[in-house]
Design a protein around this motif. Structure first.
Motif, short mmCIF file in Angstrom:
data_model
loop_
_atom_site.label_atom_id
_atom_site.label_comp_id
_atom_site.label_asym_id
_atom_site.label_seq_id
_atom_site.Cartn_x
_atom_site.Cartn_y
_atom_site.Cartn_z
N THR A 58 -38.43 -15.94 13.08
CA THR A 58 -37.13 -15.56 12.57
C THR A 58 -36.67 -14.35 13.40
N PRO A 59 -35.39 -14.03 13.41
CA PRO A 59 -34.96 -12.86 14.19
C PRO A 59 -35.71 -11.58 13.81
N ASP A 60 -35.96 -11.37 12.52
CA ASP A 60 -36.69 -10.18 12.09
C ASP A 60 -38.13 -10.21 12.58
N HIS A 61 -38.77 -11.35 12.51
CA HIS A 61 -40.15 -11.48 12.98
C HIS A 61 -40.24 -11.20 14.48
N ILE A 62 -39.33 -11.76 15.25
CA ILE A 62 -39.34 -11.56 16.70
C ILE A 62 -39.10 -10.09 17.04
N LYS A 63 -38.19 -9.44 16.29
CA LYS A 63 -37.92 -8.02 16.53
C LYS A 63 -39.16 -7.18 16.24
N ARG A 64 -39.81 -7.41 15.09
CA ARG A 64 -41.01 -6.65 14.75
C ARG A 64 -42.13 -6.91 15.75
N TRP A 65 -42.30 -8.16 16.18
CA TRP A 65 -43.34 -8.51 17.14
C TRP A 65 -43.10 -7.80 18.47
N THR A 66 -41.84 -7.78 18.93
CA THR A 66 -41.50 -7.14 20.19
C THR A 66 -41.77 -5.64 20.13
N ILE A 67 -41.39 -5.00 19.03
CA ILE A 67 -41.64 -3.56 18.87
C ILE A 67 -43.14 -3.28 18.92
N ARG A 68 -43.95 -4.10 18.24
CA ARG A 68 -45.41 -3.91 18.25
C ARG A 68 -45.99 -4.09 19.65
N GLN A 69 -45.56 -5.12 20.36
CA GLN A 69 -46.11 -5.38 21.70
C GLN A 69 -45.72 -4.29 22.68
N LEU A 70 -44.49 -3.83 22.63
CA LEU A 70 -44.07 -2.76 23.52
C LEU A 70 -44.77 -1.45 23.19
N ALA A 71 -45.01 -1.19 21.90
CA ALA A 71 -45.70 0.04 21.50
C ALA A 71 -47.13 0.05 22.02
N LYS A 72 -47.75 -1.12 22.17
CA LYS A 72 -49.11 -1.19 22.70
C LYS A 72 -49.20 -0.69 24.13
N VAL A 73 -48.12 -0.85 24.89
CA VAL A 73 -48.13 -0.40 26.28
C VAL A 73 -47.38 0.91 26.47
N GLY A 74 -47.08 1.60 25.37
CA GLY A 74 -46.49 2.92 25.44
C GLY A 74 -44.98 2.97 25.44
N ILE A 75 -44.32 1.86 25.20
CA ILE A 75 -42.86 1.85 25.13
C ILE A 75 -42.47 1.80 23.66
N HIS A 76 -41.91 2.90 23.17
CA HIS A 76 -41.59 3.00 21.75
C HIS A 76 -40.08 2.87 21.57
N ILE A 77 -39.69 1.81 20.87
CA ILE A 77 -38.28 1.54 20.60
C ILE A 77 -38.00 1.87 19.15
N GLY A 78 -36.94 2.60 18.91
CA GLY A 78 -36.56 2.93 17.55
C GLY A 78 -37.32 4.15 17.04
N SER A 79 -37.12 4.43 15.78
CA SER A 79 -37.75 5.60 15.17
C SER A 79 -39.21 5.30 14.84
N LYS A 80 -39.92 6.34 14.47
CA LYS A 80 -41.32 6.17 14.09
C LYS A 80 -41.43 5.27 12.85
N GLU A 81 -40.45 5.38 11.95
CA GLU A 81 -40.45 4.54 10.76
C GLU A 81 -40.29 3.05 11.14
N ALA A 82 -39.46 2.75 12.13
CA ALA A 82 -39.27 1.37 12.56
C ALA A 82 -40.55 0.81 13.15
N ILE A 83 -41.26 1.64 13.89
CA ILE A 83 -42.53 1.20 14.48
C ILE A 83 -43.56 0.96 13.38
N GLU A 84 -43.62 1.86 12.40
CA GLU A 84 -44.57 1.69 11.29
C GLU A 84 -44.22 0.45 10.47
N ARG A 85 -42.93 0.19 10.27
CA ARG A 85 -42.52 -1.00 9.52
C ARG A 85 -42.88 -2.28 10.26
N SER A 86 -42.93 -2.20 11.58
CA SER A 86 -43.22 -3.40 12.36
C SER A 86 -44.69 -3.76 12.35
#
Length: 102
Positions: A58-86
């Protein structure tokens, strides 16, 4: 068992089509169709039977998955709360399981 068999038959049919159709693009699209159709049907059926947080592709699932994958390589998108929610709900549980017990 039903979905596994359907996926296997679709994949075998797709590989057969790729190897027998002499035009590359036509064979490729045949493979994608025969493999993708059962996969799409499974995802559609699955999403009807799980809660909103468990739905995939779903669009929300893909967005959360992308945020998690980018955070693994040090690219943080959005606020800390958005990353934690993902993060998956059970990720804290999994982190605690990795720790050795005394």
């Amino acid at each position: 068992m039903y979905w596994n068999s359907l996926q296997l038959v679709g994949g075998v049919a797709g590989l057969t089509l790729v190897n027998t159709i002499p035009m590359y693009l036509l064979g490729l699209f045949s493979l994608l169709g025969t493999y993708g159709a059962p996969l799409g049907l499974y995802i559609f059926e699955r999403n009807q039977h799980v809660p909103e947080s468990g739905k995939v592709l779903t669009p929300d699932h893909i967005k959360r998955w992308t945020i998690r994958q980018l955070a693994k390589v040090g690219i943080h998108i959005g606020s800390k709360e958005a990353i934690e929610r993902s993060r998956p709900a059970d990720s804290a549980h999994r982190e605690n399981q990795d720790r050795p017990t005394r």
